[in-house]
Design a protein around this motif. Structure first.
Motif, PDB file in Angstrom:
ATOM      1  N   VAL A 129       0.860  -1.347  -0.012  1.00  0.00           N
ATOM      2  CA  VAL A 129      -0.016  -0.025   0.039  1.00  0.00           C
ATOM      3  C   VAL A 129       1.017   1.354  -0.046  1.00  0.00           C
ATOM      4  O   VAL A 129       1.873   1.382   0.665  1.00  0.00           O
ATOM      5  CB  VAL A 129      -1.067  -0.033   1.263  1.00  0.00           C
ATOM      6  N   ARG A 130       0.523   2.127  -0.961  1.00  0.00           N
ATOM      7  CA  ARG A 130       1.342   3.487  -1.118  1.00  0.00           C
ATOM      8  C   ARG A 130       0.574   4.539  -0.015  1.00  0.00           C
ATOM      9  O   ARG A 130      -0.478   4.737   0.058  1.00  0.00           O
ATOM     10  CB  ARG A 130       1.257   4.017  -2.406  1.00  0.00           C
ATOM     11  N   VAL A 131       1.287   5.021   0.978  1.00  0.00           N
ATOM     12  CA  VAL A 131       1.030   5.750   1.797  1.00  0.00           C
ATOM     13  C   VAL A 131       1.874   7.057   1.925  1.00  0.00           C
ATOM     14  O   VAL A 131       3.096   7.086   1.394  1.00  0.00           O
ATOM     15  CB  VAL A 131       0.905   5.192   3.273  1.00  0.00           C
ATOM     16  N   ALA A 132       1.351   8.101   2.292  1.00  0.00           N
ATOM     17  CA  ALA A 132       2.465   9.585   2.431  1.00  0.00           C
ATOM     18  C   ALA A 132       3.417   9.332   3.524  1.00  0.00           C
ATOM     19  O   ALA A 132       2.973   8.353   4.577  1.00  0.00           O
ATOM     20  CB  ALA A 132       1.454  10.645   2.864  1.00  0.00           C
ATOM     21  N   GLY A 133       4.459  10.089   3.612  1.00  0.00           N
ATOM     22  CA  GLY A 133       5.436   9.830   4.643  1.00  0.00           C
ATOM     23  C   GLY A 133       4.786  10.320   5.994  1.00  0.00           C
ATOM     24  O   GLY A 133       3.952  11.370   5.939  1.00  0.00           O
ATOM     25  N   GLY A 134       5.071   9.521   6.982  1.00  0.00           N
ATOM     26  CA  GLY A 134       4.472   9.962   8.218  1.00  0.00           C
ATOM     27  C   GLY A 134       3.316   8.911   8.733  1.00  0.00           C
ATOM     28  O   GLY A 134       2.560   9.032   9.560  1.00  0.00           O
ATOM     29  N   VAL A 135       2.938   8.354   7.441  1.00  0.00           N
ATOM     30  CA  VAL A 135       1.419   7.289   7.732  1.00  0.00           C
ATOM     31  C   VAL A 135       2.183   5.851   7.947  1.00  0.00           C
ATOM     32  O   VAL A 135       2.822   5.354   7.195  1.00  0.00           O
ATOM     33  CB  VAL A 135       0.502   7.419   6.712  1.00  0.00           C
ATOM     34  N   ASN A 136       1.610   5.376   8.787  1.00  0.00           N
ATOM     35  CA  ASN A 136       2.339   3.865   9.195  1.00  0.00           C
ATOM     36  C   ASN A 136       1.452   3.077   8.132  1.00  0.00           C
ATOM     37  O   ASN A 136       0.273   2.635   8.753  1.00  0.00           O
ATOM     38  CB  ASN A 136       1.988   3.995  10.635  1.00  0.00           C
ATOM     39  N   ALA A 137       2.245   2.518   7.342  1.00  0.00           N
ATOM     40  CA  ALA A 137       1.451   1.364   6.305  1.00  0.00           C
ATOM     41  C   ALA A 137       0.879   0.037   7.068  1.00  0.00           C
ATOM     42  O   ALA A 137       0.231  -0.919   6.641  1.00  0.00           O
ATOM     43  CB  ALA A 137       2.347   1.133   5.075  1.00  0.00           C
ATOM     44  N   SER A 138       1.672  -0.219   8.343  1.00  0.00           N
ATOM     45  CA  SER A 138       1.371  -1.342   9.113  1.00  0.00           C
ATOM     46  C   SER A 138       0.149  -1.124  10.103  1.00  0.00           C
ATOM     47  O   SER A 138      -0.129  -2.091  10.990  1.00  0.00           O
ATOM     48  CB  SER A 138       2.634  -1.839   9.850  1.00  0.00           C
ATOM     49  N   ALA A 139      -0.178   0.053  10.183  1.00  0.00           N
ATOM     50  CA  ALA A 139      -1.511   0.369  10.944  1.00  0.00           C
ATOM     51  C   ALA A 139      -2.779  -0.251  10.672  1.00  0.00           C
ATOM     52  O   ALA A 139      -3.166  -0.499   9.503  1.00  0.00           O
ATOM     53  CB  ALA A 139      -1.718   1.591  11.476  1.00  0.00           C
ATOM     54  N   ASP A 140      -3.363  -1.063  11.583  1.00  0.00           N
ATOM     55  CA  ASP A 140      -4.770  -1.799  11.197  1.00  0.00           C
ATOM     56  C   ASP A 140      -5.742  -1.129  10.272  1.00  0.00           C
ATOM     57  O   ASP A 140      -6.199  -1.426   9.216  1.00  0.00           O
ATOM     58  CB  ASP A 140      -5.320  -2.289  12.451  1.00  0.00           C
ATOM     59  N   PRO A 141      -6.060   0.283  10.880  1.00  0.00           N
ATOM     60  CA  PRO A 141      -6.871   0.926   9.945  1.00  0.00           C
ATOM     61  C   PRO A 141      -6.389   1.092   8.330  1.00  0.00           C
ATOM     62  O   PRO A 141      -7.015   1.243   7.514  1.00  0.00           O
ATOM     63  CB  PRO A 141      -7.062   2.275  10.673  1.00  0.00           C
TER      64      PRO A 141
END
Length: 183
Positions: A129-141
């Motif tokens: 999953v592509r996420v912005a910097g500072g966003v945890n791609a491993s977070a359940d939500p």
């Protein structure tokens, strides 16, 4: 030495009529591993047992809202509905006399954030999953949203919530089986 004009024109027409690149002229095929993201999407399709006719749906599903305005949020809405519907059908198929509250509870549990995050983790969504910097791609939500978007993307691609439900259950059962085996 200059190439004669008729020969140059013929070469140009042949290259347009018979493109060598698989993405050319609307073939709908993604290039073979043109990027690590494309390679990960190809692997994901194999893991879920669905080959996308419209790979852009999968790209969108694996894009978090923090990363781009073109993301999987709308697909996640459909994915949640398809997952809950599949769970309700399975619940009623197993017990025709189930109460409405029991069916609703089973549908909520099967499509819950924890269940979807576990299924998404089992197919490697945190690494895709592509996420912005500072966003945890491993977070359940984040994982759950991408997983639900994946199920929604399957529904749109196949024009079938039944197909999406089949993919959902295949991944849900695999996740449950691996969790049981780990205990």
């Amino acid at each position: 030495m200059a190439i004669p004009q008729p020969l140059l024109l013929l070469c140009l027409l042949v290259s347009i009529a018979f493109p060598s690149h698989p993405r050319a002229v609307g073939s709908g095929l993604a290039p073979a591993s043109s990027s690590p993201f494309d390679a990960a999407l190809a692997t994901l399709q194999t893991q879920i047992g669905h080959s996308f006719r419209a790979p852009d749906l999968l790209r969108r599903a694996m894009t978090h809202a923090s990363y781009s305005r073109e993301n999987g949020r709308a697909l996640a809405v459909l994915g949640l509905a398809a997952a809950q519907s599949a769970a309700a059908i399975r619940s009623l198929s197993a017990d025709h006399d189930a109460t409405a509250s029991a069916v609703a509870r089973r549908a909520r549990e099967a499509a819950s954030e924890a269940a979807c995050a576990a299924a998404g983790t089992s197919v490697g969504i945190p690494a895709i999953v592509r996420v912005a910097g500072g966003v945890n791609a491993s977070a359940d939500p984040v994982i759950c949203g991408a997983f639900r978007a994946l199920i929604g993307a399957v529904a749109v691609d196949a024009n079938s919530t039944d197909t999406a439900g089949e993919v959902f259950w295949r991944l849900h059962v695999l996740t449950a089986a691996s969790a049981t085996a780990a205990m």
